[in-house]
Scaffold this active site. Sequence first.
Site: not given
Length: 431
Positions: A22-23, A102, A126, A131-135, A316, A338, A408
């Site tokens: 999936k990933n 996400r 999830c 879970r930010p997106v700053d990076l 995971d 993580i 999912r």
Amino acid sequence: MDRIRIVGGKPLQGVLPIGGAKNAALPLMIASLLTRETVTLHNVPRLSDVRQLMRILGNHGADAAISGKRMGQAEDAGDTITLSARDIVDTTAPYELVSRMRASFWVIAPLLARTGEARVSLPGGCAIGTRPVDLLLMALENLGASIEIEAGYVVAKAPKGLKGGRIDFPKVTVGGTHTALMAATLADGTTVIENAAQEPEVADLAACLIKMGARISGAGTSRIVVDGVPRLDGAHHAVLPDRIETGTYAMAVAMTGGDILLQGARTDLLQSAFDVLSAVGAEVTQTEEGVRVRRDGRGIRPVDVTTEPFPGFPTDLQAQFMALMTKADGVSRIRETIFENRFMHVQELARLGARIRLDGDTAIVEGMPTLKGAPVMATDLRASVSLVIGGLAAEGETMVHRVYHLDRGFEALEKKLLRCGAEIERISGER
Ligand code: EPZ
């Protein structure tokens, strides 16, 4: 809402086919937005996240089609998906679509690289942490994009195109590395990505991008160099096997006992987890057909684990490993580094009789000789499957609710387990 009913206590025996990851499939699908030509992906798992992403890509103008099974193809072969984004018709990824997954936020990179603009809703996904997106945004800024947040949307612009640059991630991020990699392929000049994620799914994305004409070296290491090209072509690419699905079923057989061949699986994608399973007392061997995992009458030894970026033990698989440790002959400590909130399965495993105590980022698991079946429910994908594993090893009946989380990320879970001797069924509809 479907449920899964399990009557535990049966060892797993037989052959269990492992699907495409999936990933890896999700970023590969997103990469198709980088080109006007057709990208054909083979071995794509049949998952609700894949279907949802097809809808999202369709919204941007991609023609997405799943081709039927070809003559001679194995029953368990994955789907072939063709994606043709000849023209990008819409550079906005709306809240209603992005909030459900996400990874769909990553469309920001190809949209921006190809058209010079993107407007993408801040993501959902999830419930495992903030879970930010700053990076991800830092990476795009380092390639010359301007970024603004407007009413829950990230608006990214690079009217004259992206420029190669240096991206030094202060923390390893898989999504950040995917984003940087995709954006850099069409940037003008050279991009160096330092402290890149080394996950096999990043290397798989790079392999496909290289087939599309991208100039990338070092993918799979912590330093990736990309020389931008003006345009990319189409390509054919087979998605690599799912190492998390592999590890999940390996944990299951380590817990129930038995002997299964994880067909198509590769130990090199998951060495850290297999080392841990060997320490636990399972026997793991790579064969030509896949990975064989066995545990005979011996007990389950307790082993301490800390989650880390690849090649370390994957976050995971943390929930699944915790399920296994609930039946170990002693105490184990499982540290999650993580995500800060990835212990939602603890209270549900406790319903099966597990003894787990949380101390900050560490779960202390006191193994018990027997677990007892119970109704359980989980709030994320991997947590849900840890309850399935617990149920397979527990005495009596376990009913797992909110099965849509499992759909999912795990294709035909109950069918695969049923074929290996588990007593498991899906019950459709509301309770
Ligand atoms: C990917 O998520 C996977 N998702 C996750 O799998 C997996 O758990 C995770 O990588 C770690 O291996 C997909 O591949 C679709 P990250 P991603 O960016 O890319 C922090 C599953 O169950 N961070 O590597 O979103 C972040 O909060 C899913 O299949 C920032 O601080 O994860 C986390 O603590 C769940 N700022 C750490 O980095 C950012 O801008 C690693 O996250 C980005 C991330």
